[in-house]
Every structure is written in structure tokens, then in C-alpha cells.
Write a protein that holds these residues in place. Structure first.
Motif, PDB file in Angstrom:
ATOM      1  N   MET A 186       0.859  -1.207   0.000  1.00 15.08           N
ATOM      2  CA  MET A 186       0.000   0.000   0.000  1.00 15.08           C
ATOM      3  C   MET A 186       0.889   1.248   0.000  1.00 15.08           C
ATOM      4  N   THR A 187       0.585   2.219  -0.854  1.00  8.61           N
ATOM      5  CA  THR A 187       1.382   3.434  -0.962  1.00  8.61           C
ATOM      6  C   THR A 187       1.190   4.303   0.278  1.00  8.61           C
ATOM      7  N   GLN A 188       2.314   4.767   0.816  1.00  3.23           N
ATOM      8  CA  GLN A 188       2.271   5.594   2.010  1.00  3.23           C
ATOM      9  C   GLN A 188       1.836   7.014   1.669  1.00  3.23           C
ATOM     10  N   ARG A 189       0.952   7.571   2.479  1.00  6.52           N
ATOM     11  CA  ARG A 189       0.453   8.924   2.252  1.00  6.52           C
ATOM     12  C   ARG A 189       1.501   9.962   2.650  1.00  6.52           C
ATOM     13  N   THR A 190       1.655  10.990   1.819  1.00  5.95           N
ATOM     14  CA  THR A 190       2.591  12.072   2.118  1.00  5.95           C
ATOM     15  C   THR A 190       1.819  13.234   2.733  1.00  5.95           C
ATOM     16  N   ILE A 191       2.265  13.689   3.904  1.00  2.15           N
ATOM     17  CA  ILE A 191       1.591  14.754   4.646  1.00  2.15           C
ATOM     18  C   ILE A 191       2.545  15.926   4.805  1.00  2.15           C
ATOM     19  N   ALA A 192       2.171  17.074   4.249  1.00  2.00           N
ATOM     20  CA  ALA A 192       2.977  18.287   4.372  1.00  2.00           C
ATOM     21  C   ALA A 192       2.430  19.123   5.524  1.00  2.00           C
ATOM     22  N   ILE A 193       3.275  19.460   6.479  1.00  2.00           N
ATOM     23  CA  ILE A 193       2.869  20.232   7.652  1.00  2.00           C
ATOM     24  C   ILE A 193       3.547  21.595   7.591  1.00  2.00           C
ATOM     25  N   VAL A 194       2.734  22.627   7.379  1.00  4.19           N
ATOM     26  CA  VAL A 194       3.253  23.995   7.257  1.00  4.19           C
ATOM     27  C   VAL A 194       3.067  24.699   8.594  1.00  4.19           C
ATOM     28  N   VAL A 195       4.162  25.116   9.216  1.00  2.00           N
ATOM     29  CA  VAL A 195       4.132  25.727  10.548  1.00  2.00           C
ATOM     30  C   VAL A 195       4.491  27.206  10.451  1.00  2.00           C
ATOM     31  N   ASN A 196       3.622  28.044  10.973  1.00  2.00           N
ATOM     32  CA  ASN A 196       3.924  29.468  11.070  1.00  2.00           C
ATOM     33  C   ASN A 196       4.402  29.756  12.484  1.00  2.00           C
ATOM     34  N   ALA A 197       5.703  29.926  12.651  1.00  2.00           N
ATOM     35  CA  ALA A 197       6.275  30.162  13.973  1.00  2.00           C
ATOM     36  C   ALA A 197       5.931  31.540  14.518  1.00  2.00           C
ATOM     37  N   ARG A 198       5.365  32.423  13.663  1.00  2.00           N
ATOM     38  CA  ARG A 198       5.046  33.778  14.099  1.00  2.00           C
ATOM     39  C   ARG A 198       3.639  33.886  14.682  1.00  2.00           C
ATOM     40  N   SER A 199       2.860  32.807  14.661  1.00  2.00           N
ATOM     41  CA  SER A 199       1.526  32.858  15.243  1.00  2.00           C
ATOM     42  C   SER A 199       1.641  32.893  16.768  1.00  2.00           C
ATOM     43  N   ALA A 200       0.523  33.106  17.436  1.00  2.00           N
ATOM     44  CA  ALA A 200       0.528  33.332  18.880  1.00  2.00           C
ATOM     45  C   ALA A 200       1.255  32.228  19.651  1.00  2.00           C
ATOM     46  N   ASN A 201       0.990  30.961  19.298  1.00  2.00           N
ATOM     47  CA  ASN A 201       1.612  29.835  19.992  1.00  2.00           C
ATOM     48  C   ASN A 201       2.579  29.059  19.118  1.00  2.00           C
ATOM     49  N   GLY A 202       2.812  29.569  17.893  1.00  4.25           N
ATOM     50  CA  GLY A 202       3.683  28.858  16.973  1.00  4.25           C
ATOM     51  C   GLY A 202       5.150  28.901  17.351  1.00  4.25           C
ATOM     52  N   HIS A 203       5.532  29.853  18.245  1.00  8.77           N
ATOM     53  CA  HIS A 203       6.929  29.972  18.643  1.00  8.77           C
ATOM     54  C   HIS A 203       7.311  28.958  19.719  1.00  8.77           C
ATOM     55  N   ASP A 204       6.357  28.148  20.162  1.00  8.15           N
ATOM     56  CA  ASP A 204       6.613  27.127  21.170  1.00  8.15           C
ATOM     57  C   ASP A 204       7.707  26.176  20.672  1.00  8.15           C
ATOM     58  N   ASP A 205       8.810  26.091  21.414  1.00  4.48           N
ATOM     59  CA  ASP A 205       9.938  25.254  20.998  1.00  4.48           C
ATOM     60  C   ASP A 205       9.557  23.780  20.920  1.00  4.48           C
ATOM     61  N   ASP A 206       8.552  23.372  21.691  1.00  4.60           N
ATOM     62  CA  ASP A 206       8.154  21.963  21.722  1.00  4.60           C
ATOM     63  C   ASP A 206       6.987  21.666  20.787  1.00  4.60           C
ATOM     64  N   LEU A 207       6.580  22.639  19.971  1.00  2.52           N
ATOM     65  CA  LEU A 207       5.382  22.461  19.150  1.00  2.52           C
ATOM     66  C   LEU A 207       5.504  21.262  18.218  1.00  2.52           C
TER      67      LEU A 207
END
Length: 305
Positions: A1-22
Motif C-alpha cells: 500500500m502506498t504511504q500517504r505524504t503529509i505536508a505540515i506547514v508551521v507558522n512560527a510567528r503565530s501566537a503559539n507557533g513559537h513554542d519550541d516543543d510544538l
């Protein structure tokens, strides 16, 4: 079975996006068989468009991690490529996630993004640009521009946004000479602001009954006819209590499509689209799209249970 590719786009400038552990928190919440994960985290906001375009090109599922502005940008490219969108909200308001029933907790939203089902989701469109919450111009764009200046100094918070908006009302604001074509009828008027709402949450601050009328059926047009500063402040006070429709200088209309033109020398206009200021060419073509793209979200029956 072909593995699904998931692109995760993170905006580090959002309110909680700067969380080092995000990133670690998101990865810990995902099932081991989630698929092939590709992480995209632009360091500058000017690179977000290019990053989103690439992510939507290479992935089977695109995940937006950020606030409503980030969600809109990622969704724009997901729609163009015909890819489903998932949302992990980390912004200040997260109106899109709240309206669609997506959890505000990062771990819960991450699990839903991978295990949930993509469903047709309505949105607005202005000159080919998608919006989930609003498209607005006139006085509203002045408020957004002032908010960005103030948050750069004072930080991003609800209190800063409210105080910035009040301060803007005491300054000069534009008088727009409009031509609107709505449902085959043309009208001319002078206005201080126009607001198109695709999300019932911000519309409810104007008029709760009107927001319910538009929810999932139409765009809500809020037109503020030209009025003096005293009336503007009075209307702002009414809006705090959800009674803006009581103000005689405001018009509320539910619509599917409209064309808006403005009598002005410059043929480009700054428009606030889900909180981001974007220059659009006149006239403005505004549409409500009931199945614009597929978004991973809870089943409506499950969320209401």
C-alpha cells in the motif's frame, strides 16, 4: 500500500507557533502509521506563499499550523492543487477552527488531522482569493493596519486589538463612493466600510439572527453608510452587544455573488482578507462557494452530540 505524504506547514510567528516543543507535541500525538511527514517552517512571512505552493504540490494532505491568516494562505494553495486541508490552530482567535469544530488543543487537533475525514467546506472568494472569515475594506483596513503597528510594539493580544480599534475610530477615515451589483440590481452609495463575512462567529458580533441566516448558506454583507464620528462610535458600542442591525446607517444583506467598484483614481485597493492586508484590483468580484475545498473536520452530528 502506498504511504500517504503529509505536508505540515508551521507558522512560527503565530501566537503559539513559537513554542519550541510544538513540533515534538504534534509528532507525539500522531499515530505511528500516519504516513510520510514533510515539515515546512518558513523563517520569514514573505516566504509563506512559496512554501505553501511547494507543500501543496508534493503532498496528499496539507496541514496548516498557525492562526487564521496562515490557514487561509495554506488553503488557497490546497484548493488550487485539489488537495485536502487539515488545521492545527495556534493563533490568537482561531475563528476558522472554532467554527468548524476543530479542537483548539494542539494534540487533539493533530490526531483529528490524520484520522479524520475531509468534508466539503464553504468559504468566500474575492478576485480568486479564498477567505474563511471575512473580506473587508475602508475603515476596517485602517483598523487592521493600526493593529499591526501596535502589536509590533505591545505584542499580539485581544486587549491590544480592541484598544487599537478604538483609537483608530478617533482618526480620519475614508469615504468610499461605491457601485454594487447584487442579484441583478445596481445601487450607488457612499460608505465608510464594507465587510463580507463567511464565518457566522464574527457576524454574530454584528447581529446574531443575521449570522444564523447566513451560516452555511450565504455571505453576510455589512455595509456602513457614510456617517459622522459620533454615529460610528455609537455603532461600535451597539456592536459590543450584538445589535449593530439597529443602527439605521448599517445595511445587512445575505448574498451569493456581487461586484463592487469604487470611484477612485487608483485601481488597486487594500483589502483585509482573514486579517491579512492584500492589494486587490478593482472591481472586486465576490462569491460564496459551498464546496470550495475539502477540510478535515469532525462530523457535524458528532460535534453536536
Amino acid at each position: 500500500m502506498t504511504q500517504r505524504t503529509i505536508a505540515i506547514v508551521v507558522n512560527a510567528r503565530s501566537a503559539n507557533g513559537h513554542d519550541d516543543d510544538l513540533r515534538a507535541r504534534i509528532e507525539a500525538a500522531l499515530p505511528t502509521d500516519a504516513g510520510r511527514l514533510l515539515w515546512f517552517q518558513p523563517r520569514k512571512s514573505s516566504r509563506l506563499e512559496r512554501v505553501c505552493q511547494r507543500a501543496a504540490t508534493v503532498a496528499d494532505l496539507v496541514v496548516a499550523v498557525g492562526g487564521d491568516g496562515t490557514v487561509r494562505t495554506v488553503a488557497q494553495h490546497a484548493r488550487a492543487r485539489g488537495k485536502p486541508l487539515a488545521i492545527i490552530p495556534t493563533g490568537t482567535y482561531n475563528l476558522v477552527a472554532r467554527h468548524l469544530g476543530i479542537p483548539l488543543d494542539v494534540a487533539d487537533a493533530a490526531r483529528l488531522a490524520i484520522t479524520g475525514s475531509a468534508r466539503p467546506t464553504p468559504c468566500g472568494d474575492i478576485n480568486g482569493l479564498l477567505f474563511f472569515n471575512h473580506a473587508a475594506f475602508g475603515l476596517y483596513t485602517r483598523i487592521i493596519a493600526a493593529r499591526e503597528r501596535h502589536t509590533a510594539v505591545l505584542g499580539r493580544s485581544r486587549v491590544t486589538a480592541v484598544l487599537s480599534g478604538i483609537a483608530t475610530l478617533f482618526n480620519r477615515y475614508p469615504i468610499l463612493k461605491l457601485r454594487l451589483d447584487v442579484d441583478g440590481e445596481t445601487k450607488h452609495c457612499r460608505a465608510n466600510a464594507i465587510f463580507f463575512g463567511a464565518n457566522p462567529l464574527p457576524l454574530a458580533t454584528v447581529d446574531a439572527e443575521f449570522a444564523t441566516q447566513c451560516d452555511g448558506r450565504a455571505l453576510g454583507l455589512v455595509l456602513m453608510r457614510h456617517q459622522g464620528r459620533r454615529h460610528v462610535l455609537a455603532a461600535a458600542f451597539k456592536a459590543l452587544f450584538g445589535r449593530l442591525s439597529d443602527a439605521p446607517t448599517f445595511e445587512l444583506t445575505a448574498l451569493q455573488d456581487t461586484t463592487v467598484d469604487i470611484l477612485r483614481r487608483r485601481r488597486r485597493l487594500r483589502v483585509s482578507i482573514d486579517g491579512e492586508l492584500i492589494k486587490c484590483r478593482l472591481p472586486l468580484q465576490v462569491h460564496y462557494q459551498t464546496e470550495a475545498l475539502q477540510v478535515v473536520r469532525p462530523d457535524p452530528l458528532e460535534s453536536s452530540a
